[in-house]
Design a protein around this motif. Structure first.
Motif, PDB file in Angstrom:
ATOM      1  N   GLY A 112      28.402 -14.620 -21.196  1.00 48.59           N
ATOM      2  CA  GLY A 112      27.491 -13.633 -20.635  1.00 48.59           C
ATOM      3  C   GLY A 112      27.703 -13.383 -19.159  1.00 48.59           C
ATOM      4  O   GLY A 112      26.823 -12.858 -18.488  1.00 48.59           O
ATOM      5  N   VAL A 134      21.382 -12.485 -25.423  1.00 49.56           N
ATOM      6  CA  VAL A 134      20.366 -11.454 -25.641  1.00 49.56           C
ATOM      7  C   VAL A 134      20.676 -10.245 -24.768  1.00 49.56           C
ATOM      8  O   VAL A 134      20.932 -10.379 -23.563  1.00 49.56           O
ATOM      9  CB  VAL A 134      18.960 -11.990 -25.301  1.00 49.56           C
ATOM     10  CG1 VAL A 134      17.917 -10.891 -25.468  1.00 49.56           C
ATOM     11  CG2 VAL A 134      18.621 -13.190 -26.185  1.00 49.56           C
ATOM     12  N   GLU A 135      20.660  -9.074 -25.377  1.00 50.53           N
ATOM     13  CA  GLU A 135      20.827  -7.817 -24.654  1.00 50.53           C
ATOM     14  C   GLU A 135      19.981  -6.755 -25.329  1.00 50.53           C
ATOM     15  O   GLU A 135      20.059  -6.585 -26.554  1.00 50.53           O
ATOM     16  CB  GLU A 135      22.291  -7.360 -24.647  1.00 50.53           C
ATOM     17  CG  GLU A 135      23.218  -8.221 -23.811  1.00 50.53           C
ATOM     18  CD  GLU A 135      24.657  -7.710 -23.869  1.00 50.53           C
ATOM     19  OE1 GLU A 135      25.140  -7.443 -25.005  1.00 50.53           O
ATOM     20  OE2 GLU A 135      25.263  -7.546 -22.806  1.00 50.53           O
ATOM     21  N   ASN A 136      19.162  -6.061 -24.535  1.00 51.42           N
ATOM     22  CA  ASN A 136      18.377  -4.930 -25.028  1.00 51.42           C
ATOM     23  C   ASN A 136      17.558  -5.272 -26.279  1.00 51.42           C
ATOM     24  O   ASN A 136      17.504  -4.487 -27.235  1.00 51.42           O
ATOM     25  CB  ASN A 136      19.300  -3.739 -25.316  1.00 51.42           C
ATOM     26  CG  ASN A 136      20.070  -3.304 -24.088  1.00 51.42           C
ATOM     27  OD1 ASN A 136      19.525  -3.281 -22.982  1.00 51.42           O
ATOM     28  ND2 ASN A 136      21.344  -2.987 -24.273  1.00 51.42           N
ATOM     29  N   ALA A 139      19.813 -10.194 -30.205  1.00 48.91           N
ATOM     30  CA  ALA A 139      20.509 -11.446 -29.915  1.00 48.91           C
ATOM     31  C   ALA A 139      21.688 -11.624 -30.841  1.00 48.91           C
ATOM     32  O   ALA A 139      21.620 -11.309 -32.033  1.00 48.91           O
ATOM     33  CB  ALA A 139      19.549 -12.622 -30.061  1.00 48.91           C
ATOM     34  N   TRP A 215      18.270 -18.871 -26.189  1.00 48.16           N
ATOM     35  CA  TRP A 215      18.580 -17.450 -26.130  1.00 48.16           C
ATOM     36  C   TRP A 215      18.692 -17.095 -24.653  1.00 48.16           C
ATOM     37  O   TRP A 215      17.735 -17.272 -23.882  1.00 48.16           O
ATOM     38  CB  TRP A 215      17.484 -16.621 -26.793  1.00 48.16           C
ATOM     39  CG  TRP A 215      17.424 -16.757 -28.275  1.00 48.16           C
ATOM     40  CD1 TRP A 215      17.908 -15.881 -29.202  1.00 48.16           C
ATOM     41  CD2 TRP A 215      16.825 -17.837 -29.031  1.00 48.16           C
ATOM     42  NE1 TRP A 215      17.660 -16.334 -30.484  1.00 48.16           N
ATOM     43  CE2 TRP A 215      16.995 -17.536 -30.403  1.00 48.16           C
ATOM     44  CE3 TRP A 215      16.168 -19.017 -28.676  1.00 48.16           C
ATOM     45  CZ2 TRP A 215      16.530 -18.374 -31.411  1.00 48.16           C
ATOM     46  CZ3 TRP A 215      15.722 -19.859 -29.673  1.00 48.16           C
ATOM     47  CH2 TRP A 215      15.895 -19.533 -31.032  1.00 48.16           C
ATOM     48  N   GLU A 217      19.571 -14.447 -21.547  1.00 49.19           N
ATOM     49  CA  GLU A 217      19.651 -13.038 -21.170  1.00 49.19           C
ATOM     50  C   GLU A 217      19.990 -12.954 -19.686  1.00 49.19           C
ATOM     51  O   GLU A 217      19.198 -13.355 -18.826  1.00 49.19           O
ATOM     52  CB  GLU A 217      18.319 -12.344 -21.461  1.00 49.19           C
ATOM     53  CG  GLU A 217      18.339 -10.857 -21.184  1.00 49.19           C
ATOM     54  CD  GLU A 217      17.033 -10.184 -21.555  1.00 49.19           C
ATOM     55  OE1 GLU A 217      16.971  -8.937 -21.507  1.00 49.19           O
ATOM     56  OE2 GLU A 217      16.063 -10.905 -21.889  1.00 49.19           O
ATOM     57  N   ASN A 218      21.159 -12.435 -19.375  1.00 47.82           N
ATOM     58  CA  ASN A 218      21.617 -12.303 -18.000  1.00 47.82           C
ATOM     59  C   ASN A 218      21.027 -11.033 -17.399  1.00 47.82           C
ATOM     60  O   ASN A 218      21.315  -9.925 -17.854  1.00 47.82           O
ATOM     61  CB  ASN A 218      23.145 -12.261 -17.963  1.00 47.82           C
ATOM     62  CG  ASN A 218      23.686 -12.192 -16.553  1.00 47.82           C
ATOM     63  OD1 ASN A 218      22.945 -12.366 -15.588  1.00 47.82           O
ATOM     64  ND2 ASN A 218      24.974 -11.926 -16.433  1.00 47.82           N
ATOM     65  N   ARG A 225      16.956 -14.948 -17.879  1.00 47.25           N
ATOM     66  CA  ARG A 225      15.805 -15.271 -18.725  1.00 47.25           C
ATOM     67  C   ARG A 225      16.303 -16.116 -19.887  1.00 47.25           C
ATOM     68  O   ARG A 225      17.263 -15.762 -20.571  1.00 47.25           O
ATOM     69  CB  ARG A 225      15.131 -14.005 -19.223  1.00 47.25           C
ATOM     70  CG  ARG A 225      13.855 -14.282 -20.034  1.00 47.25           C
ATOM     71  CD  ARG A 225      13.148 -12.985 -20.437  1.00 47.25           C
ATOM     72  NE  ARG A 225      12.661 -12.261 -19.266  1.00 47.25           N
ATOM     73  CZ  ARG A 225      12.966 -10.995 -18.998  1.00 47.25           C
ATOM     74  NH1 ARG A 225      13.770 -10.315 -19.803  1.00 47.25           N
ATOM     75  NH2 ARG A 225      12.474 -10.404 -17.921  1.00 47.25           N
TER      76      ARG A 225
END
Length: 535
Positions: A112, A134-136, A139, A215, A217-218, A225
């Motif tokens: 990521g 995780v994106e938008n 996952a 999970w 999230e960059n 996160r």
């Protein structure tokens, strides 16, 4: 509850000034006597290994699936309805110590963009974890981590670390059970946090739930996160960590906004929220404990508490001869933490582990946690490789099977003292033989306790300002007391107490500075210090 760990120096660039200790966290075990030979003992960091070409093999991911906080909570709730299954040892856990170091710190692809992996390792962190990107709102699970380790080697991840934008160092890491830590504002790891504490400081084995899935999230170079699933014999949990690194200014350090939803499989005798673990071997107050040439060795030097009533409390840490527990009333607690107030290099003289740079960790509850206590647990230690300090908050409401509970709080990893305010703080303390220096000693077992306070409430006050030391010591235990401004030190006051420990009815006593006006009114000038009198 003892955690053995490794003091390992992780290079932050090529200069000695840039070095940072990256001693990591234990895997599973008993907090009473956990033997942990850290993964990273041998590594001198990135600079110690040759730069390798980017691995040709690429990691593999599953198809994207919707992901949200609500879905994670549902997963944790469903998991609590089934019996706990102990995690197995990864079949690809690395056994060779050198290989662990190369897989961890060698040149490899980031996940990521800013996350690098720790490999599962036998004897330290043998359990693999599941990772998702995780994106938008969707996952993708990491199915094959080859390409994320040096040379495309096949290994299972046991945790991860979040890298700085230049990829030369990391500022946050998760590895082992529910342990995690951040480097604070001075690029230095120190104490650790945990997701939850179960039955800590009880006369039975402590339970160590584990984060089994993450999970990630960059959200930018200094913003990530993290969601995590917790699982253990007595409970499951859904966690969210919104993590930000701030390089400078009043908020310098790392902040983590934490949200936790817990589901209980069975009754829990002692549930500790927002637990912190640290190490205290010795400081300047007790030279008898010293087993090393360095003047002081500790990750933290005291527990700070801001109670719901507004009282500020400071408990200097000690290395006791037997296990000791303090239960401090903390209804509607506003904040607590383990702090490293002493940040003077010459007080430690350690140019490798840099104890003067170790961050403090301050917990700020979000919302009202209700009635409860902050517990401080201390165990004896004779080495800096053993975490022997724990602090956490315990609700008065028991945790019963079938119930659930939520906590929200902010973690502040910083070298700026979060307790600085309108009252004076205890900034130093010493102990020694009672009596006046140079005079014949008085009562043979009497002890002198010396405390220095600093803060805005003390500035401009003189010996004629009506300032005294208030204690709860009985007259037969308090042989002498004095409070006075330290010469040449603006706003710094010293309290000296000659105490007869055998006449003290409790294991500790309380002390604070107060000012009495000519009309008889009293004003508290400082936080309350809770000082132990037993070894």
């Amino acid at each position: 509850m003892r955690i053995d760990r490794m003091n390992q120096k992780n290079m932050r660039g090529s200069s000695p000034e840039a070095r940072q200790e990256a001693d990591l966290f234990p895997a599973q075990g008993t907090f009473a006597r956990r033997q942990f030979a850290g993964i990273l003992a041998l590594m001198a960091g990135v600079a110690a290994f040759p730069r390798l070409a980017e691995a040709a093999v690429q990691p593999k991911f599953a198809a994207a699936r919707p992901f949200s906080w609500d879905s994670l909570v549902q997963q944790a709730r469903a998991l609590a309805a089934s019996p706990w299954a102990a995690p197995g040892v990864s079949p690809r856990a690395v056994a060779d110590f050198d290989a662990v170091g190369k897989l961890t710190y060698g040149q490899a692809q980031a996940l990521g963009g800013n996350v690098r992996l720790f490999p599962a390792a036998k004897g330290t962190s043998p359990h693999a974890v599941k990772l998702h990107l995780v994106e938008n709102g969707s996952a993708r699970e990491l199915l094959d981590a080859r390409g994320l380790f040096v040379g495309g080697k096949a290994a299972d991840p046991a945790g991860f670390r979040v890298m700085t934008a230049d990829q030369r160092s990391d500022w946050m890491a998760y590895l082992g059970a529910s342990y995690f830590r951040a480097s604070g504002s001075r690029d230095q790891y120190g104490l650790s946090a945990r997701g939850i504490a179960v039955d800590t400081a009880l006369p039975k084995a402590e339970e160590f739930p584990s984060f089994t899935e993450f999970w990630i999230e960059n959200l930018g170079a200094d913003h990530v996160r993290i969601h995590a699933l917790l699982d253990g014999p007595s409970l499951t949990g859904a966690y969210a960590f919104d993590c930000r690194k701030t390089a400078s200014g009043a908020g310098a350090g790392v902040t983590q906004d934490v949200r936790a939803a817990l589901f209980f499989r069975r009754d829990i005798e002692r549930l500790g929220a927002a637990p912190i673990t640290s190490m205290f071997w010795y400081d300047q107050s007790d030279s008898a404990k010293r087993g090393d040439w360095r003047p002081e060795i500790h990750d933290s030097d005291g527990l700070a508490l801001w109670s719901g009533s507004g009282e500020r409390i400071w408990v200097p840490l000690t290395n006791p001869s037997v296990n000791r527990t303090n239960a401090l009333r903390a209804d509607h607690v506003k904040g607590f933490g383990l702090l490293q107030r002493d940040q003077a290099f010459d007080h430690y003289q350690d140019d490798g582990a840099y104890y003067d740079r170790r961050p403090s960790l301050w917990v700020e509850p979000q919302g009202d946690w209700g009635a409860g206590t902050v517990m401080l647990y201390r165990m004896p230690t004779d080495a800096e490789t053993q975490d022997n300090i724990a602090a956490f908050w315990v609700s008065d409401q028991p945790a019963k099977a079938g119930q659930n509970r939520e906590f929200s709080y902010r973690l502040n990893w910083t070298s700026q003292d979060p307790t600085v305010g309108t009252t004076a703080r205890c900034v130093d303390s010493w102990q020694g033989r009672a009596g006046r220096p140079g005079d014949t000693p008085g009562a043979q077992d009497a002890r002198k306790f010396v405390f220095d306070f600093e803060g805005p409430t003390l500035k401009g006050l003189t010996r004629d300002s009506g300032v005294t030391a208030a204690t709860n010591l009985p007259p037969k235990a308090l042989l002498h007391a004095a409070a006075y401004p330290v010469a040449g030190q603006e706003g710094r006051w010293r309290v000296t107490l000659d105490v007869l420990p055998s006449a003290v009815p409790a294991p500790e006593f309380r002390l604070y500075l107060k000012r009495t006006s000519k009309s008889g009114g009293e004003q508290a000038l400082s936080e309350t210090v809770i000082q132990g009198v037993q070894p």
